[in-house]
Design a protein around this motif. Sequence first.
Motif, short mmCIF file in Angstrom:
data_model
loop_
_atom_site.label_atom_id
_atom_site.label_comp_id
_atom_site.label_asym_id
_atom_site.label_seq_id
_atom_site.Cartn_x
_atom_site.Cartn_y
_atom_site.Cartn_z
N GLU A 10 26.78 31.67 30.84
CA GLU A 10 27.37 31.84 29.52
C GLU A 10 26.78 30.82 28.57
OE1 GLU A 10 31.61 31.65 29.44
OE2 GLU A 10 31.74 33.66 30.33
N GLN A 11 26.18 31.32 27.48
CA GLN A 11 25.72 30.43 26.41
C GLN A 11 24.89 29.26 26.95
OE1 GLN A 11 28.06 30.31 23.00
NE2 GLN A 11 27.77 32.46 23.52
N THR A 27 23.10 34.34 27.81
CA THR A 27 24.22 34.89 28.58
C THR A 27 23.72 36.06 29.40
OG1 THR A 27 25.77 34.21 26.90
CG2 THR A 27 26.54 35.87 28.44
N GLY A 62 26.67 25.08 27.97
CA GLY A 62 26.88 26.40 28.53
C GLY A 62 27.40 26.27 29.95
#
Lengths: 158, 228
Positions: A10-11, A27, A62
Motif C-alpha cells: 500500500e502506497q 499499491t 507505505g
Amino acid sequence: MSETTILRTEQLKKSYEKGKYILNNFTFSIQKGEVVVIVGPSGCGKSTFLRCLNLLEPIDSGSIYLEEQLISAKDKNASKIREKIGMVFQSYDLFPHKTILDNLLLAPVKVQKRNKKEVEQEAEELNKKKIELDLEFRKEEFLSKTTIWWPETKGCNR
Amino acid sequence: MRDMGISVLFQGNNFVRLLIGLLASLRIAAIAMALSVVFGVLVGMMMRSKHGWIRFLCRCYLEVVRIMPQLVLLFLVYFGAAKHLGIDMSGEVAAILVFTFWGAAEMGDLVRSSLISIPKHQYDSGYALGLTKWQVTVHIIIPQTVKRLLPSGVNLLTRMIKTTSLVVLIGVVEVVKVGKQIIDASRYTVPTSALWVYGAIFLLYFIICYPFSKLATSLERHRKEESV
C-alpha cells in the motif's frame, strides 16, 4: 481485499536519493497461486521492488502485507519473514565455498531446522525429476536447480 | 692450531643455546600473532563500521603503526612504561605487546580488505534465504574471508618472525642475543666466529620462514585456481 490475497503493498515509497522516488505510492497485490511478471526497462525499479518485498531494502513509507500481516514495520524479525518469501537473484548467487548440495541444504537445515538426511533425500528425488523440468530452463541450469530444489522460492529476479 | 671458525657452533652447548634462543623468538612471534588474529578480526570489523568516527580512529591507528618503526614502538613501550608509568615489564612482555599492537592493525587491514572483496549479493542471498545476520556471518562470510585471508596472514607471520630480531635491543635473550653472547665469549679464541654465528642465525631464520613463505604462495595459487 479478497481472501486469497497473499502479498500486497500500500502506497509504497522508496527513494535512493532524497526526493527522487523510484517507487512512488505503489499499491499492488498478488493472489495465492498467481504468477505475476513485472516488466520494464532496466533501472525502472523492478529489482528494487522485489528487494523491498523481501525487506532487503528499507522503504521510505507505505506498508507491505504478507497474508494480511504487516511485515514492513521496523520491529519485525526480517529473517523470520524471509523464510516465507523466497528470492532468486539475477546472478544465481550460489555460495562459492560450498558444493551445490550444501548450497541447497543451507536454508532448510539452518533456517527451517530440518533434519539434514531428510533434506538430502528430498534433494536427490528432485534431482531425478529435474531432468524433465530442466527442459523449460535449459539455458540456466544452475538457476533451475535452485528453483526446483527450493520449494519456498517465489520471487525470481531476471 | 688454526681453528676453523665453524667449530664455534659446536663448542659446548652453543648450538643448543642458539636453538633455545630461536624458541624465544618464535614464542614471541606465535603469541603476538595469535593475539593479532583475534584483535585483527575486531579491528577489521570496526574498519567497516557504519560510524565515520570509528573508521577514522581505525585509520589513525593503522597509520600510526605503519609510520612508526617497530623499534621506536619497542623503546616507547619498554622504557616508556618503566619511566613514566612505573611498570617494570619484562622485555618479552613488551615485545609481545608491541607486536600485537602492530599485528592487530595489519591484520585488521587484511580482514577489512577481504571483507569488502566479498560481493554484496552474497550477504543478500543469505538474508533472502531467511538466515540471520549471525548465520550469514558464520556460514557464508567467514569461510570465504578466511580463504582470502590465509596467504596474506601467513606472510604477516613471516614478517613478524623476522622482526623479532629487533627485540634484542630491549634485552630479550632471543636467538640474535644468544649469538652475540657466543661471539663475545669466543672473540679471542675464534676471531671469525661472527661470520659463522650470524651465518647460522641466517640459516635458522631461513629454515623457519621459507616454508611459511612457500605455504603463502601455494595458498594464494590454490585460491586463485579455485576462484577461476
